[in-house]
Write a protein that holds these residues in place. Structure first.
Motif, PDB file in Angstrom:
ATOM      1  N   MET A  24       0.854  -1.180   0.000  1.00  0.00           N
ATOM      2  CA  MET A  24       0.000   0.000   0.000  1.00  0.00           C
ATOM      3  C   MET A  24       0.895   1.237   0.000  1.00  0.00           C
ATOM      4  N   THR A  25       0.291   2.419  -0.187  1.00  0.00           N
ATOM      5  CA  THR A  25       1.055   3.663  -0.188  1.00  0.00           C
ATOM      6  C   THR A  25       0.512   4.695   0.796  1.00  0.00           C
ATOM      7  N   ASP A  26      -0.419   4.300   1.640  1.00  0.00           N
ATOM      8  CA  ASP A  26      -1.035   5.220   2.592  1.00  0.00           C
ATOM      9  C   ASP A  26      -0.979   4.593   3.986  1.00  0.00           C
ATOM     10  N   ILE A  27      -0.243   5.214   4.882  1.00  0.00           N
ATOM     11  CA  ILE A  27      -0.043   4.655   6.227  1.00  0.00           C
ATOM     12  C   ILE A  27      -1.354   4.598   7.001  1.00  0.00           C
ATOM     13  N   ASP A  28      -2.153   5.652   6.943  1.00  0.00           N
ATOM     14  CA  ASP A  28      -3.421   5.661   7.682  1.00  0.00           C
ATOM     15  C   ASP A  28      -4.351   4.542   7.218  1.00  0.00           C
ATOM     16  N   GLU A  29      -4.440   4.356   5.908  1.00  0.00           N
ATOM     17  CA  GLU A  29      -5.278   3.268   5.374  1.00  0.00           C
ATOM     18  C   GLU A  29      -4.723   1.907   5.793  1.00  0.00           C
ATOM     19  N   ALA A  30      -3.410   1.794   5.816  1.00  0.00           N
ATOM     20  CA  ALA A  30      -2.780   0.531   6.224  1.00  0.00           C
ATOM     21  C   ALA A  30      -3.068   0.212   7.687  1.00  0.00           C
ATOM     22  N   VAL A  31      -3.068   1.230   8.538  1.00  0.00           N
ATOM     23  CA  VAL A  31      -3.369   1.012   9.961  1.00  0.00           C
ATOM     24  C   VAL A  31      -4.814   0.544  10.114  1.00  0.00           C
ATOM     25  N   LYS A  32      -5.736   1.144   9.364  1.00  0.00           N
ATOM     26  CA  LYS A  32      -7.137   0.692   9.411  1.00  0.00           C
ATOM     27  C   LYS A  32      -7.239  -0.772   8.988  1.00  0.00           C
ATOM     28  N   LYS A  33      -6.554  -1.109   7.906  1.00  0.00           N
ATOM     29  CA  LYS A  33      -6.563  -2.487   7.409  1.00  0.00           C
ATOM     30  C   LYS A  33      -5.935  -3.432   8.428  1.00  0.00           C
ATOM     31  N   ALA A  34      -4.849  -3.003   9.044  1.00  0.00           N
ATOM     32  CA  ALA A  34      -4.167  -3.827  10.043  1.00  0.00           C
ATOM     33  C   ALA A  34      -5.083  -4.120  11.229  1.00  0.00           C
ATOM     34  N   LYS A  35      -5.829  -3.118  11.634  1.00  0.00           N
ATOM     35  CA  LYS A  35      -6.758  -3.295  12.751  1.00  0.00           C
ATOM     36  C   LYS A  35      -7.826  -4.328  12.387  1.00  0.00           C
ATOM     37  N   GLU A  36      -8.343  -4.239  11.170  1.00  0.00           N
ATOM     38  CA  GLU A  36      -9.360  -5.191  10.704  1.00  0.00           C
ATOM     39  C   GLU A  36      -8.812  -6.613  10.629  1.00  0.00           C
ATOM     40  N   LEU A  37      -7.546  -6.736  10.222  1.00  0.00           N
ATOM     41  CA  LEU A  37      -6.947  -8.049   9.970  1.00  0.00           C
ATOM     42  C   LEU A  37      -6.114  -8.582  11.138  1.00  0.00           C
ATOM     43  N   ASP A  38      -6.023  -7.812  12.233  1.00  0.00           N
ATOM     44  CA  ASP A  38      -5.219  -8.205  13.390  1.00  0.00           C
ATOM     45  C   ASP A  38      -3.759  -8.425  12.994  1.00  0.00           C
ATOM     46  N   LYS A  39      -3.193  -7.399  12.357  1.00  0.00           N
ATOM     47  CA  LYS A  39      -1.798  -7.431  11.919  1.00  0.00           C
ATOM     48  C   LYS A  39      -1.097  -6.154  12.364  1.00  0.00           C
ATOM     49  N   ALA A  40       0.227  -6.160  12.240  1.00  0.00           N
ATOM     50  CA  ALA A  40       1.027  -4.957  12.433  1.00  0.00           C
ATOM     51  C   ALA A  40       1.219  -4.304  11.062  1.00  0.00           C
ATOM     52  N   ASP A 112       2.020  -0.816  15.459  1.00  0.00           N
ATOM     53  CA  ASP A 112       1.001  -1.776  15.886  1.00  0.00           C
ATOM     54  C   ASP A 112      -0.334  -1.391  15.234  1.00  0.00           C
ATOM     55  N   GLN A 113      -1.375  -2.125  15.591  1.00  0.00           N
ATOM     56  CA  GLN A 113      -2.702  -1.905  14.991  1.00  0.00           C
ATOM     57  C   GLN A 113      -3.311  -0.550  15.336  1.00  0.00           C
ATOM     58  N   GLU A 114      -2.784   0.081  16.364  1.00  0.00           N
ATOM     59  CA  GLU A 114      -3.288   1.392  16.767  1.00  0.00           C
ATOM     60  C   GLU A 114      -2.509   2.525  16.111  1.00  0.00           C
ATOM     61  N   GLY A 115      -1.505   2.162  15.313  1.00  0.00           N
ATOM     62  CA  GLY A 115      -0.689   3.176  14.666  1.00  0.00           C
ATOM     63  C   GLY A 115       0.453   3.685  15.523  1.00  0.00           C
ATOM     64  N   GLU A 116       0.747   2.960  16.609  1.00  0.00           N
ATOM     65  CA  GLU A 116       1.852   3.336  17.493  1.00  0.00           C
ATOM     66  C   GLU A 116       3.134   2.657  17.013  1.00  0.00           C
ATOM     67  N   GLU A 117       4.177   3.448  16.835  1.00  0.00           N
ATOM     68  CA  GLU A 117       5.459   2.896  16.405  1.00  0.00           C
ATOM     69  C   GLU A 117       6.043   2.001  17.499  1.00  0.00           C
ATOM     70  N   PHE A 118       6.541   0.820  17.102  1.00  0.00           N
ATOM     71  CA  PHE A 118       7.220  -0.017  18.083  1.00  0.00           C
ATOM     72  C   PHE A 118       8.654  -0.346  17.692  1.00  0.00           C
ATOM     73  N   ASN A 119       9.084   0.018  16.491  1.00  0.00           N
ATOM     74  CA  ASN A 119      10.481  -0.157  16.125  1.00  0.00           C
ATOM     75  C   ASN A 119      10.756   0.557  14.817  1.00  0.00           C
ATOM     76  N   ARG A 120      12.009   0.935  14.631  1.00  0.00           N
ATOM     77  CA  ARG A 120      12.468   1.454  13.338  1.00  0.00           C
ATOM     78  C   ARG A 120      13.911   1.037  13.156  1.00  0.00           C
ATOM     79  N   PHE A 121      14.293   0.832  11.906  1.00  0.00           N
ATOM     80  CA  PHE A 121      15.648   0.392  11.602  1.00  0.00           C
ATOM     81  C   PHE A 121      15.984   0.702  10.152  1.00  0.00           C
ATOM     82  N   THR A 122      17.259   0.627   9.840  1.00  0.00           N
ATOM     83  CA  THR A 122      17.717   0.792   8.465  1.00  0.00           C
ATOM     84  C   THR A 122      17.510  -0.534   7.745  1.00  0.00           C
ATOM     85  N   ALA A 123      16.747  -0.505   6.674  1.00  0.00           N
ATOM     86  CA  ALA A 123      16.370  -1.734   5.972  1.00  0.00           C
ATOM     87  C   ALA A 123      17.580  -2.531   5.517  1.00  0.00           C
ATOM     88  N   SER A 124      18.620  -1.854   5.064  1.00  0.00           N
ATOM     89  CA  SER A 124      19.763  -2.553   4.470  1.00  0.00           C
ATOM     90  C   SER A 124      20.614  -3.315   5.481  1.00  0.00           C
TER      91      SER A 124
END
Length: 146
Positions: A24-40, A112-124
């Motif tokens: 996806m390309t929209d964080i807010d929409e992804a958080v809504k979807k994550a909440k529906e699907l019980d995902k991060a 998380d499903q509430e849109g709260e950050e729980f980690n960040r890192f450099t992908a590479s």
């Protein structure tokens, strides 16, 4: 006729939210979807056409069907691209980078499903599908410990 129009509009809208198969390309929409699907939510910030580590990660990890399939079991995937070749998208997504205080790419932020950050890192840091997936699993387990 109206049902067909509604279907076509919803299909178009869902395509607009995708950045490649499974992304996806929209964080807010992804958080809504994550909440529906019980995902991060996993958000990848990238400079797809100018950042060498971003290009490497896309080629070696993020574009691989096995990565998308496995990561999508527990995460809604989001790609925020800042491409030099698309000034309008770059400007739009630069605002998103600023909102989330992303200083450089490739950066991954986990929410998380509430849109709260729980980690960040450099992908590479995780240059293979296997090591990246292991890290995503580790971060989920770690999040649930607190």
């Amino acid at each position: 006729m109206n049902a067909l129009l509604v279907f076509m509009l919803s299909l178009f809208a869902s395509v607009q939210l995708m950045a490649g198969e499974g992304w996806m390309t929209d964080i807010d929409e992804a958080v809504k979807k994550a909440k529906e699907l019980d995902k991060a939510v996993m958000v990848e910030f990238t400079g797809s056409d100018w950042c060498p580590p971003c290009k490497m990660m896309e080629k070696e990890v993020f574009s691989k069907p096995e990565f998308v399939e496995e990561a999508s079991k527990k995460y809604v995937l989001v790609k925020i691209d800042i491409p030099n070749s698309n000034p309008e998208l770059k400007a739009q997504n630069s605002k998103v980078m600023k909102k989330y205080k992303v200083k450089g790419v490739p950066t991954v932020i986990l929410f998380d499903q509430e849109g709260e950050e729980f980690n960040r890192f450099t992908a590479s840091q995780f240059k293979t599908v296997e090591t990246f997936l292991e890290n995503l699993e580790h971060q989920l387990k770690r999040k649930d410990m607190f």
